[in-house]
Design an enzyme around this catalytic site. Sequence first.
Site, short mmCIF file in Angstrom:
data_model
loop_
_atom_site.label_atom_id
_atom_site.label_comp_id
_atom_site.label_asym_id
_atom_site.label_seq_id
_atom_site.Cartn_x
_atom_site.Cartn_y
_atom_site.Cartn_z
N ASP A 10 0.87 -1.18 0.00
CA ASP A 10 0.00 0.00 0.00
C ASP A 10 0.91 1.23 0.00
O ASP A 10 2.09 1.13 0.29
CB ASP A 10 -0.88 0.00 1.26
CG ASP A 10 -1.83 1.20 1.30
OD1 ASP A 10 -2.34 1.59 0.24
OD2 ASP A 10 -2.03 1.75 2.39
N SER A 11 0.34 2.39 -0.31
CA SER A 11 1.12 3.62 -0.25
C SER A 11 1.52 3.93 1.19
O SER A 11 2.47 4.66 1.42
CB SER A 11 0.31 4.78 -0.81
OG SER A 11 -0.88 4.94 -0.07
N CYS A 73 -3.79 -1.07 -2.18
CA CYS A 73 -4.01 0.37 -2.34
C CYS A 73 -4.98 0.55 -3.51
O CYS A 73 -4.74 0.02 -4.61
CB CYS A 73 -2.67 1.03 -2.64
SG CYS A 73 -2.77 2.72 -3.24
N GLU A 152 -5.95 10.67 8.86
CA GLU A 152 -4.60 10.65 9.43
C GLU A 152 -4.46 11.63 10.59
O GLU A 152 -3.66 11.40 11.50
CB GLU A 152 -3.58 10.95 8.33
CG GLU A 152 -3.58 9.80 7.33
CD GLU A 152 -2.33 9.72 6.48
OE1 GLU A 152 -1.67 10.75 6.31
OE2 GLU A 152 -2.04 8.61 6.01
N CYS A 184 -11.15 3.46 -0.80
CA CYS A 184 -9.83 3.90 -0.32
C CYS A 184 -9.68 3.28 1.06
O CYS A 184 -10.61 3.32 1.87
CB CYS A 184 -9.78 5.43 -0.24
SG CYS A 184 -8.29 6.06 0.59
N HIS A 186 -8.32 4.15 3.67
CA HIS A 186 -8.46 5.02 4.84
C HIS A 186 -9.92 5.26 5.23
O HIS A 186 -10.21 5.62 6.37
CB HIS A 186 -7.86 6.41 4.54
CG HIS A 186 -6.39 6.50 4.74
ND1 HIS A 186 -5.49 6.07 3.81
CD2 HIS A 186 -5.65 6.98 5.78
CE1 HIS A 186 -4.26 6.29 4.26
NE2 HIS A 186 -4.33 6.84 5.44
#
Lengths: 279, 279
Positions: A10-11, A73, A152, A184, A186
């Site tokens: 993943d990134s 990702c 984040e 996504c 996140h």
Amino acid sequence: MSWKAIGIFDSGVGGLTVLKEIVKALPQEDTIYLGDTARVPYGTKSPETVIRYARQITEFLVGRDIKLLVVACNTASAVALDSLNEAFSIPIVGVIEPGARRAVSVTKTGKVAVIGTEGTVKSSAYTKAIKRLSSDVQVVTRACPLFVPLAEEGWVDNEVARLTARSYLEGLREDGVDTLVLGCTHYPLLKGVIEEVMGSDVVLVDSAEETARTVAGILADHDLLRPVAEKGNHHYFVTDVPAGFIRVGNRFLGGDLGDVYQVNLEQAIQVGDGGDDGE
Amino acid sequence: MSWKAIGIFDSGVGGLTVLKEIVKALPQEDTIYLGDTARVPYGTKSPETVIRYARQITEFLVGRDIKLLVVACNTASAVALDSLNEAFSIPIVGVIEPGARRAVSVTKTGKVAVIGTEGTVKSSAYTKAIKRLSSDVQVVTRACPLFVPLAEEGWVDNEVARLTARSYLEGLREDGVDTLVLGCTHYPLLKGVIEEVMGSDVVLVDSAEETARTVAGILADHDLLRPVAEKGNHHYFVTDVPAGFIRVGNRFLGGDLGDVYQVNLEQAIQVGDGGDDGE
């Protein structure tokens, strides 16, 4: 049977949600995870750049002898999967196809919304994948660039998160969708405010579980599973210093993260290329 | 006198605000700008990684024969300036020192606030620079991680921006500061909402102008200025595809951006290293 590990990248830290589901489904398997924390995020970058990064990472993981690669990702799955499949011979699983499959099986009205980064939405990868599975399903998409920094920052349940979600999602609710793909890794962290805006009759789809199921299926089909009595080991690599990844990763995995090593992919690639060119 | 160009770099497009002031102050000078758009942002990354990126970029710009380097990125100025000064012999100007100087000259109450990325705030670079200039000045700092994505999303004057600014800045206002350093090149885009929260009696300091003055001073002292009758040329390099940079850059410079070229720093470094090592 193959004793090799499953590679996952993943990134950044978000792909750990996918790793978690894979470990739950296949506790006997070893995994090697790479988070490209020195170059995160991918969602705002061009397909060309994301493809280059994805190839470097796959080179690194294939060099550690994995039997299957999971592109955990969404942005990289959306733009780099074809290129990776051309360049590498191991099975490669993205998160788009499983998410699309789940959405198609869930929707009753045939109206599905997909939210993701700018890169994912621009690629139309989800729309194409859903249409391939069922051409009748209508798909509306929306990029939500602020959701990643909000997640984040840990602002997942305050007024800013709520207003942002409303601004991005209100139009989708008015479109009458009954299914929303969280495109996504996140976004599941913002599930609460997303549900508030979309209402309880809209089902939120997160690809992690379905991706784990796909991985299990492919390994079984190719007879690559380890014996179920085994217990897998898990290794983590990151491209920036590990501190931030360890902190957030432990939150994602409930304190279960093992050792995390830093790796310099540019240098790794350099050495490799130097050897190839050096005649 | 030197005909060489002034090199300027930033993690992305934000440093163009500094370039603009340099061009205004020194229209006779050529400039070469590099925006590291393939790895932006720097503010969330570790000092080690930011130093590595800053060295790669400086290597590239020095290879194009610049006479002075401006580190137009606050995070890189905060963490990488010493390392760059050790490794390279040309004069190197960051944005922290000029911003600190301006803040010290502006404050009347002796209470200054500095906002910036996590990397900049953690480094304490502004606090140290301000204390060096005037040990009596009190400095309070606050990281505002969501300001960069808000500015990039263009959400600079809506309710989300307002609430975010309030959440980050209200405490600073209560601390009674009379000066606020915008310690990130993106933040001037949010000046409106920042002023709303801080009130009109707090002076906002943006380092761009003061940095341009510092550059002009150093070039004059070293007798490196071009004749004033000249008109400088401006070249732009980015590490991701140029489209996004061109769009936002033209907004920053009022449509005045010239040609933008993409460069692969990893490859550039590779080739350089290969040559050095290849005996």
